[in-house]
Each structure stands twice: as structure tokens, then as C-alpha cells.
Write a protein that holds these residues in place. Structure first.
Motif, PDB file in Angstrom:
ATOM      1  N   MET A 169       0.751  -1.105   0.027  1.00  0.00           N
ATOM      2  CA  MET A 169       0.082  -0.037  -0.035  1.00  0.00           C
ATOM      3  C   MET A 169       0.821   1.212  -0.077  1.00  0.00           C
ATOM      4  O   MET A 169       0.371   2.353  -0.565  1.00  0.00           O
ATOM      5  CB  MET A 169      -0.798   0.041   1.245  1.00  0.00           C
ATOM      6  CG  MET A 169      -1.793  -1.045   0.951  1.00  0.00           C
ATOM      7  SD  MET A 169      -3.362  -1.076   2.488  1.00  0.00           S
ATOM      8  CE  MET A 169      -2.228  -1.738   3.839  1.00  0.00           C
ATOM      9  N   SER A 170       2.110   1.113   0.599  1.00  0.00           N
ATOM     10  CA  SER A 170       2.778   2.294   0.519  1.00  0.00           C
ATOM     11  C   SER A 170       4.158   1.979   0.617  1.00  0.00           C
ATOM     12  O   SER A 170       4.912   0.750   0.875  1.00  0.00           O
ATOM     13  CB  SER A 170       2.422   3.104   1.686  1.00  0.00           C
ATOM     14  OG  SER A 170       3.026   2.647   2.944  1.00  0.00           O
ATOM     15  N   GLN A 171       5.403   2.894   0.415  1.00  0.00           N
ATOM     16  CA  GLN A 171       6.522   3.023   0.637  1.00  0.00           C
ATOM     17  C   GLN A 171       7.179   2.405   1.974  1.00  0.00           C
ATOM     18  O   GLN A 171       7.891   1.585   2.275  1.00  0.00           O
ATOM     19  CB  GLN A 171       7.274   4.011   0.308  1.00  0.00           C
ATOM     20  CG  GLN A 171       8.894   3.997  -0.256  1.00  0.00           C
ATOM     21  CD  GLN A 171       9.230   2.934  -1.249  1.00  0.00           C
ATOM     22  OE1 GLN A 171       8.513   2.923  -2.513  1.00  0.00           O
ATOM     23  NE2 GLN A 171       9.989   1.832  -1.207  1.00  0.00           N
ATOM     24  N   GLY A 172       6.234   2.818   2.731  1.00  0.00           N
ATOM     25  CA  GLY A 172       6.562   2.469   4.344  1.00  0.00           C
ATOM     26  C   GLY A 172       6.192   1.060   4.588  1.00  0.00           C
ATOM     27  O   GLY A 172       7.237   0.244   5.484  1.00  0.00           O
ATOM     28  N   ILE A 306      -2.158   1.739   6.231  1.00  0.00           N
ATOM     29  CA  ILE A 306      -3.023   2.854   5.289  1.00  0.00           C
ATOM     30  C   ILE A 306      -4.282   2.479   5.275  1.00  0.00           C
ATOM     31  O   ILE A 306      -5.000   1.501   4.717  1.00  0.00           O
ATOM     32  CB  ILE A 306      -2.264   2.603   3.972  1.00  0.00           C
ATOM     33  CG1 ILE A 306      -0.838   2.689   3.936  1.00  0.00           C
ATOM     34  CG2 ILE A 306      -2.985   3.599   2.887  1.00  0.00           C
ATOM     35  CD1 ILE A 306      -0.158   3.953   4.410  1.00  0.00           C
ATOM     36  N   PRO A 307      -5.064   3.320   6.132  1.00  0.00           N
ATOM     37  CA  PRO A 307      -6.720   3.231   6.282  1.00  0.00           C
ATOM     38  C   PRO A 307      -7.326   3.035   4.742  1.00  0.00           C
ATOM     39  O   PRO A 307      -7.098   4.130   4.020  1.00  0.00           O
ATOM     40  CB  PRO A 307      -7.101   4.177   7.137  1.00  0.00           C
ATOM     41  CG  PRO A 307      -5.624   4.640   7.935  1.00  0.00           C
ATOM     42  CD  PRO A 307      -4.516   4.501   6.775  1.00  0.00           C
ATOM     43  N   SER A 308      -8.144   2.066   4.626  1.00  0.00           N
ATOM     44  CA  SER A 308      -8.825   1.798   3.221  1.00  0.00           C
ATOM     45  C   SER A 308     -10.107   2.705   3.232  1.00  0.00           C
ATOM     46  O   SER A 308     -10.263   3.160   2.129  1.00  0.00           O
ATOM     47  CB  SER A 308      -9.391   0.473   3.378  1.00  0.00           C
ATOM     48  OG  SER A 308     -10.057   0.138   4.334  1.00  0.00           O
ATOM     49  N   LYS A 309     -10.512   3.308   4.276  1.00  0.00           N
ATOM     50  CA  LYS A 309     -11.631   4.481   4.220  1.00  0.00           C
ATOM     51  C   LYS A 309     -11.176   5.638   3.441  1.00  0.00           C
ATOM     52  O   LYS A 309     -11.788   6.469   3.005  1.00  0.00           O
ATOM     53  CB  LYS A 309     -12.170   4.787   5.606  1.00  0.00           C
ATOM     54  CG  LYS A 309     -11.306   5.505   6.777  1.00  0.00           C
ATOM     55  CD  LYS A 309     -11.840   5.549   7.633  1.00  0.00           C
ATOM     56  CE  LYS A 309     -12.592   4.643   8.415  1.00  0.00           C
ATOM     57  NZ  LYS A 309     -11.646   3.759   9.142  1.00  0.00           N
ATOM     58  N   THR A 310      -9.741   6.163   3.439  1.00  0.00           N
ATOM     59  CA  THR A 310      -9.289   7.172   2.674  1.00  0.00           C
ATOM     60  C   THR A 310      -9.680   7.055   1.163  1.00  0.00           C
ATOM     61  O   THR A 310     -10.334   8.283   0.722  1.00  0.00           O
ATOM     62  CB  THR A 310      -7.851   6.870   2.616  1.00  0.00           C
ATOM     63  OG1 THR A 310      -7.229   7.077   3.837  1.00  0.00           O
ATOM     64  CG2 THR A 310      -7.180   8.314   1.894  1.00  0.00           C
ATOM     65  N   VAL A 311     -10.070   5.710   0.619  1.00  0.00           N
ATOM     66  CA  VAL A 311     -10.472   5.999  -0.586  1.00  0.00           C
ATOM     67  C   VAL A 311     -11.866   6.599  -0.925  1.00  0.00           C
ATOM     68  O   VAL A 311     -12.283   7.435  -1.792  1.00  0.00           O
ATOM     69  CB  VAL A 311     -10.509   4.439  -1.275  1.00  0.00           C
ATOM     70  CG1 VAL A 311     -11.129   4.523  -2.669  1.00  0.00           C
ATOM     71  CG2 VAL A 311      -9.150   3.760  -1.339  1.00  0.00           C
ATOM     72  N   ASP A 329       3.469   5.795   7.356  1.00  0.00           N
ATOM     73  CA  ASP A 329       3.826   6.893   6.584  1.00  0.00           C
ATOM     74  C   ASP A 329       2.596   7.477   5.883  1.00  0.00           C
ATOM     75  O   ASP A 329       2.597   8.140   4.813  1.00  0.00           O
ATOM     76  CB  ASP A 329       4.907   6.591   5.331  1.00  0.00           C
ATOM     77  CG  ASP A 329       4.374   5.176   4.629  1.00  0.00           C
ATOM     78  OD1 ASP A 329       3.274   4.617   5.064  1.00  0.00           O
ATOM     79  OD2 ASP A 329       4.768   4.964   3.563  1.00  0.00           O
ATOM     80  N   TYR A 330       1.602   7.342   6.480  1.00  0.00           N
ATOM     81  CA  TYR A 330       0.073   7.410   5.989  1.00  0.00           C
ATOM     82  C   TYR A 330       0.037   9.133   6.147  1.00  0.00           C
ATOM     83  O   TYR A 330      -0.449   9.911   5.240  1.00  0.00           O
ATOM     84  CB  TYR A 330      -1.171   7.075   6.775  1.00  0.00           C
ATOM     85  CG  TYR A 330      -2.320   7.786   6.292  1.00  0.00           C
ATOM     86  CD1 TYR A 330      -2.850   7.252   5.256  1.00  0.00           C
ATOM     87  CD2 TYR A 330      -3.068   8.330   7.308  1.00  0.00           C
ATOM     88  CE1 TYR A 330      -4.233   7.612   4.926  1.00  0.00           C
ATOM     89  CE2 TYR A 330      -4.329   8.877   6.853  1.00  0.00           C
ATOM     90  CZ  TYR A 330      -4.895   8.503   5.785  1.00  0.00           C
ATOM     91  OH  TYR A 330      -6.135   9.029   5.247  1.00  0.00           O
TER      92      TYR A 330
END
Length: 395
Positions: A169-172, A306-311, A329-330
Motif C-alpha cells: 500500500m505504501s513505501q513504508g 494505510i486506512p482503506s476508508k481514505t478511498v 507513512d500515511y
């Protein structure tokens, strides 16, 4: 390509569009032969069945109960999945020479089937890494036995070994996996963000919707939507609500979860309201009528979440105020990449309040963040983008 997908959840209702259902439909639309294996929990009294669902072959394998059950049964069911899925695939899909396996984590127990398919058909394996188990369970105290932890850690390492490509989901996430599993080839790793089907930005009668839910056009509404469990740490939001002096700032929590009933007892009349589950279409309209979305994660994790609700928030053009753990790293993604919100560490009340007030008192900033949120969604968080990323990596 002949594709085999292994997912722990794959709702059978046509209108229930999860990330993975959206992905398989898009792959099918592109001409691939998509076959899904998922669970059919014992409590529903159904046997193993193979059906074509919206152009996708879906094999629902009878298993033990996994959701809404005790940890022992959940654990036993999880451990059995690899062997049960392998037996079912050999019976129902024996005539298909699979080119690609797409599987998600959690769980990490598909290894017997993945190993079998790779050896028999020389297939490639693509892991959609959405949770780093067992480290996440250890962080939350679900696994506190060192021998059980090492047992699952060995499974995790084999999962990475059998995966030719790993979408994080992220570089982190990539950095964490490589640091804690140095044997993993960095060339396998790349970013695969969360996604949903593209949808035009909603246009709603904000004042009318607000009136239906007891709000005025002058209220500043911060909304949380989703699971209300221990991992979300929503008591922190209730503590914030008590300390906010501005009467126009309101908090709205929508969803289900183990902590919901307890949280409802702490609801603050006229300031913080908690609603039960709201149907998807109405939920999106209600969220669109709010001013800012809330993302909350307890500061207990060592893994970058990385919270999915961001989408959903970004799809609706809603800026985000986040209180998150120190390991993720969100916050960097939210403030520096998307430029669509502000973050603080969960538990730091003054920082959260300052961020909230900055957005509440600056309409120009809020509007700019809203535009940025929608742009980030359109560029990075659609099903089409995820599908292209996967197909590009496996070429």
C-alpha cells in the motif's frame, strides 16, 4: 490469461462491490478467464459450490466459521484454508492451466495451494499485501505467545517466498517488509494502493441532507465512517469532542463494531452523534454533506497502516483529519503527496484540535484540500489503476 484468485471474502450479493470484486470484474472485462476461490462458512449450512457470478467463476468452499466467532475457531479455520482450497481446486478446476495466482493477505495460510499451482503449471504468483500478519496481531496483543508468533512468522516468510510479485500500500510497507524479512528480493516489491470503481463526484443538496440529520448549514461536521473497534481508538475522538469550545463543530460517527454500544453511551447531545449502519448510497450522500473525514488508528502499531476508508473520503472530495500511529507513512501521504488533509499522532489532543480548527476556520484551505483529494483519487485510487498496475508488473 487463466487467473486464480484467492480471497477470504467475496460477497455474493451483486450490489456489494468490494475492492476484490471490482478487480476481478475488471480483469474479466479485459478478456481474462478469472476464477475465484473463497470461503463458505459452516454456519450458513451450504456445501461447496461453483457458480458464475457476473462473468467470474466463483468457487465457494465449505470451511469452518471465520467471522464473528471465537479466536480458537477462527484460528483453526484459517489454518485449514490452504489444504481445503487445494482439494477444491483440484476437483473443480483440474482442466485449467493457470497462468497467474492473485491472493491477498490476510490470511497467510494459502501456501499449500500456491506451492501446488506454481509447481504444476509454472504459474506466477501475485500477493496483494494489505495487512502484515502476524506482526499486526502481536502489536494489538492478540498473539502474545512467542512460539505461536514464530509459527506464523515462518508461514509469512514462505508466503513471500512463493510470491513472485508483492503489491504494497505504501513505501513504508515495502521498507517494513524488507527490514524484517531481509531474504525477500526487493525487486518483487512495488506500490499497489487501495482502490474502488471510478464514480463521478456526487452533487447533493447539502442543506436538505443536513436538515434530515439534525444539522444546520452553518455546522462544521467531522465524520467518521467504518468499523468501531479497538484498533480505531475512538474514545480519543469523544475526548476531543468534549474539549472543543466552538458550538458549530459537530462530530458524526457511522458504522458498526465491537466498541459501538459502549461508545454510544458516551455520545454528547448536540455535539457528537453515533449512527448505526447506513446503506452505501445514503452513506455517500451523508458524507458528502459533511466538511471533513476522520481517520483514527491507535498508536500501538509497529507496522505502517494505510486506512482503506481514505478511498471513500477522497472519492467524495472530502479532506481528512487523521490521528494515527507513529509507525505509518500515511501522514506523509496525506499532507505531502495528496495535500488533502492534516495529521497528528493518536493521543495528542492539542495537535488534533489545532489541525481541526485550522481546517474549520479556513474555507479556502478546505476547498483546496477537497479538490486535491478528488484529484488524488482519480489518479491513483481507481480499480482501473490497480488493474493496470498488476498487469504491468507481471509482464
Amino acid at each position: 490469461m487463466d487467473i486464480l484468485c484467492l480471497f477470504i471474502t467475496y460477497p455474493n450479493k451483486p450490489d456489494n462491490h468490494t475492492m476484490f470484486k471490482n478487480l476481478t470484474k475488471r480483469l474479466s472485462d479485459k478478456g481474462h478467464n478469472v476464477n475465484v476461490v473463497t470461503i463458505q462458512e459452516r454456519k450458513y449450512g451450504e456445501s461447496t459450490k461453483l457458480n458464475n457470478e457476473n462473468g467470474v467463476n466463483v468457487l465457494r468452499v465449505k470451511t469452518g466459521n471465520f467471522f464473528d466467532t471465537n479466536l480458537i475457531e477462527k484460528g483453526l479455520t484459517m489454518l485449514s484454508l490452504g489444504h481445503l482450497f487445494k482439494r477444491a481446486v483440484k476437483k473443480y478446476f483440474s482442466e485449467i492451466d493457470f497462468d497467474l495466482i492473485i491472493h491477498s493477505c490476510p490470511p497467510i495460510t494459502y501456501n499449500p495451494l500456491i506451492k501446488y499451482i506454481k509447481k504444476k503449471y509454472n504459474s506466477k504468483s501475485y500477493l496483494i499485501l494489505r495487512d502484515i500478519f502476524p506482526d499486526n496481531a502481536k502489536d494489538l496483543g492478540v498473539i502474545d505467545n512467542i512460539f505461536i508468533y514464530k509459527f506464523f512468522k515462518r508461514m509469512e516468510r514462505n508466503l513471500y517466498k512463493y510470491s513472485d510479485y508483492i503489491g504494497c500500500m505504501s513505501q513504508g510497507n515495502i521498507k517494513y517488509v524488507l527490514e524484517h524479512n531481509p531474504e525477500v528480493d526487493e525487486k518483487k516489491m512495488h506500490i499497489l494502493r487501495n482502490w474502488s470503481n471510478y464514480k463521478e463526484k456526487l452533487s447533493v443538496d447539502q442543506n436538505s441532507i443536513r436538515k434530515d440529520y439534525g444539522y444546520t448549514k452553518d455546522d462544521f461536521i467531522a465524520v467518521f465512517g467504518g468499523n468501531m473497534g479497538k484498533a480505531q481508538g475512538l474514545d480519543f475522538i469523544l475526548n476531543i469532542a468534549k474539549k472543543i469550545e466552538s458550538k458549530r463543530i459537530k462530530f458524526l460517527l457511522i458504522g458498526r463494531g465491537t466498541q459501538k454500544e459502549r461508545l454510544k453511551k458516551r455520545a454528547i447531545d448536540g455535539i457528537l452523534k453515533i449512527l448505526d449502519y447506513v446503506p452505501k448510497e445514503q452513506y455517500e450522500k451523508l458524507v458528502t454533506a459533511c466538511d471533513v473525514g476522520i481517520v483514527s488508528l491507535v498508536n500501538k502499531y509497529s507496522i505502517p497502516n494505510i486506512p482503506s476508508k481514505t478511498v471513500d473520503f477522497f472519492k467524495l472530495g472530502l479532506p481528512i483529519i487523521a490521528c494515527i500511529d507513529e509507525s505509518t507513512d500515511y501522514g506523509h501521504i496525506l499532507e505531502n503527496e495528496a495535500k488533502a488533509g492534516l495529521f497528528s499522532i493518536h493521543g495528542e489532543e492539542i495537535d488534533f484540535i489545532n489541525n481541526l480548527m485550522e481546517v474549520a476556520n479556513n474555507e479556502n484551505l478546505r476547498n483546496k484540500m477537497s479538490i486535491n483529494a478528488r484529484q488524488y483519487y482519480e489518479e491513483y485510487l481507481t480499480t482501473e489503476k490497480a488493474t493496470k498496475t498488476i498487469l504491468k508488473e507481471i509482464k
